[in-house]
Design a protein around this motif. Sequence first.
Motif, PDB file in Angstrom:
ATOM      1  N   VAL A 108       0.809  -1.231   0.000  1.00 54.16           N
ATOM      2  CA  VAL A 108       0.000   0.000   0.000  1.00 54.16           C
ATOM      3  C   VAL A 108       0.836   1.273   0.000  1.00 54.16           C
ATOM      4  O   VAL A 108       0.290   2.369  -0.099  1.00 54.16           O
ATOM      5  CB  VAL A 108      -0.968   0.009   1.206  1.00 54.16           C
ATOM      6  N   ILE A 130      -7.968   5.224   0.570  1.00 52.61           N
ATOM      7  CA  ILE A 130      -8.022   4.296  -0.558  1.00 52.61           C
ATOM      8  C   ILE A 130      -8.628   5.018  -1.750  1.00 52.61           C
ATOM      9  O   ILE A 130      -9.665   5.680  -1.631  1.00 52.61           O
ATOM     10  CB  ILE A 130      -8.853   3.046  -0.208  1.00 52.61           C
ATOM     11  N   THR A 131      -7.982   4.897  -2.885  1.00 52.66           N
ATOM     12  CA  THR A 131      -8.440   5.551  -4.112  1.00 52.66           C
ATOM     13  C   THR A 131      -8.849   4.506  -5.137  1.00 52.66           C
ATOM     14  O   THR A 131      -8.138   3.516  -5.349  1.00 52.66           O
ATOM     15  CB  THR A 131      -7.334   6.440  -4.708  1.00 52.66           C
ATOM     16  N   SER A 132      -9.989   4.719  -5.753  1.00 52.81           N
ATOM     17  CA  SER A 132     -10.466   3.805  -6.791  1.00 52.81           C
ATOM     18  C   SER A 132      -9.729   4.074  -8.092  1.00 52.81           C
ATOM     19  O   SER A 132      -9.704   5.212  -8.577  1.00 52.81           O
ATOM     20  CB  SER A 132     -11.976   3.980  -7.002  1.00 52.81           C
ATOM     21  N   SER A 138     -11.681   8.954  -3.837  1.00 48.99           N
ATOM     22  CA  SER A 138     -10.958   8.459  -2.663  1.00 48.99           C
ATOM     23  C   SER A 138     -11.844   8.542  -1.424  1.00 48.99           C
ATOM     24  O   SER A 138     -12.705   9.415  -1.321  1.00 48.99           O
ATOM     25  CB  SER A 138      -9.691   9.275  -2.421  1.00 48.99           C
ATOM     26  N   VAL A 227     -13.718   1.611  -2.207  1.00 43.75           N
ATOM     27  CA  VAL A 227     -12.741   0.676  -1.642  1.00 43.75           C
ATOM     28  C   VAL A 227     -12.563  -0.534  -2.554  1.00 43.75           C
ATOM     29  O   VAL A 227     -11.442  -0.991  -2.794  1.00 43.75           O
ATOM     30  CB  VAL A 227     -13.182   0.237  -0.226  1.00 43.75           C
ATOM     31  N   TYR A 230     -10.103  -0.405  -5.610  1.00 43.70           N
ATOM     32  CA  TYR A 230      -8.668  -0.217  -5.397  1.00 43.70           C
ATOM     33  C   TYR A 230      -7.874  -0.793  -6.566  1.00 43.70           C
ATOM     34  O   TYR A 230      -8.349  -1.663  -7.296  1.00 43.70           O
ATOM     35  CB  TYR A 230      -8.229  -0.902  -4.099  1.00 43.70           C
ATOM     36  N   SER A 253      -5.626  -3.950  -0.920  1.00 47.85           N
ATOM     37  CA  SER A 253      -6.286  -2.646  -0.772  1.00 47.85           C
ATOM     38  C   SER A 253      -5.843  -1.898   0.473  1.00 47.85           C
ATOM     39  O   SER A 253      -5.946  -0.683   0.554  1.00 47.85           O
ATOM     40  CB  SER A 253      -7.801  -2.836  -0.705  1.00 47.85           C
ATOM     41  N   PHE A 255      -7.452  -2.363   3.248  1.00 54.57           N
ATOM     42  CA  PHE A 255      -8.678  -2.213   4.037  1.00 54.57           C
ATOM     43  C   PHE A 255      -8.676  -3.101   5.276  1.00 54.57           C
ATOM     44  O   PHE A 255      -9.336  -2.813   6.262  1.00 54.57           O
ATOM     45  CB  PHE A 255      -9.884  -2.523   3.154  1.00 54.57           C
TER      46      PHE A 255
END
Length: 325
Positions: A108, A130-132, A138, A227, A230, A253, A255
């Motif tokens: 990450v 977290i950015t798509s 984000s 999320v 990612y 991710s 997460f």
Amino acid sequence: MSAKNVSSSSKKGDAGKTSSSSAKTSSSSLSSSQKIASSSSVKTVSSSSVALSSSSKQSSSSKKVKSSSSSLRLSSANLSSSSKKVESSSSEYVPFDHSRTLAGDYEVGEDAYHQFTDPRNGRSYYYIKITSSKTGKSVTVMAENLNIGEMILGADNQNDDTKIERYCYNNDTTKCDEFGGLYQWAEVMQLPSRCNTESCSDLIQPNHQGVCPDGWRLFTWNDYLVVRGYKDDFNDGVKGLRSTYGFLGTNQSGFSLTGAGRRTAAGKFLDLEGGFFWFFPEEFENNEDAKAYIGLVGSYSDSGPGRNNRDKKTLGLSVRCTKLE
């Protein structure tokens, strides 16, 4: 946004000021070994309902409950408990280190995780942005499950509107610090407990804070889509949302979902390490059965939650929060 007026000093079950590996609490640690079924742990069902069932062996105080025909089957394996410092007859309990559930820097990025402290009980949490890669949007989300409130027994409902109440898996406070608390829908939303059995849609607000700390709000379906988007270089899908810590994930991710399990509407505890379940801050529109929308990720499933998954508000599920920005 909260309909409950809760002061941090009124929560008898909180550990006072603690870090994520915090306060000394007297508790008996429960652990068991159970088999996780090799079949898919999550089945997508029709939009009419979602019920959850498990073959997990629970404590003798729990009643056996037949699963509904539209069930999501998740089997579980109990993990040895670790969490708040607990004195046992044989040894001193070692607090759980939540950094064990996080992704590595190589996955990450360096310094991707940060920490904040919830002033209500002094507990600290890891969080991550977290950015798509699909939309460029984000969200900054907690990388741990919320853990606040006075523990009550799984056999009881969270009906005291003067304080935050939580369930701990198998009524063991050490499980709460390791996996977070479990909460009924009205408790998640911080609405009157009557909202577990009747519609309170008129009380749901945009950016609903609920049980989250100030500056944070409840995790929504749109947050999940970000999320889930990612950057997935290894085609891990939902597996990339799950922690490598006992939940068969890759955590690409960041997460860091852990298999916190759930408390059933009948008061049983199921699916530790088998599934992660949470409520969205939404009621099912046709709410004569008092249901809310839920998300779930199973340890063996390649599928994420469906948009129409829903179940009874009287379940006890985990909470994740999103930072207001």
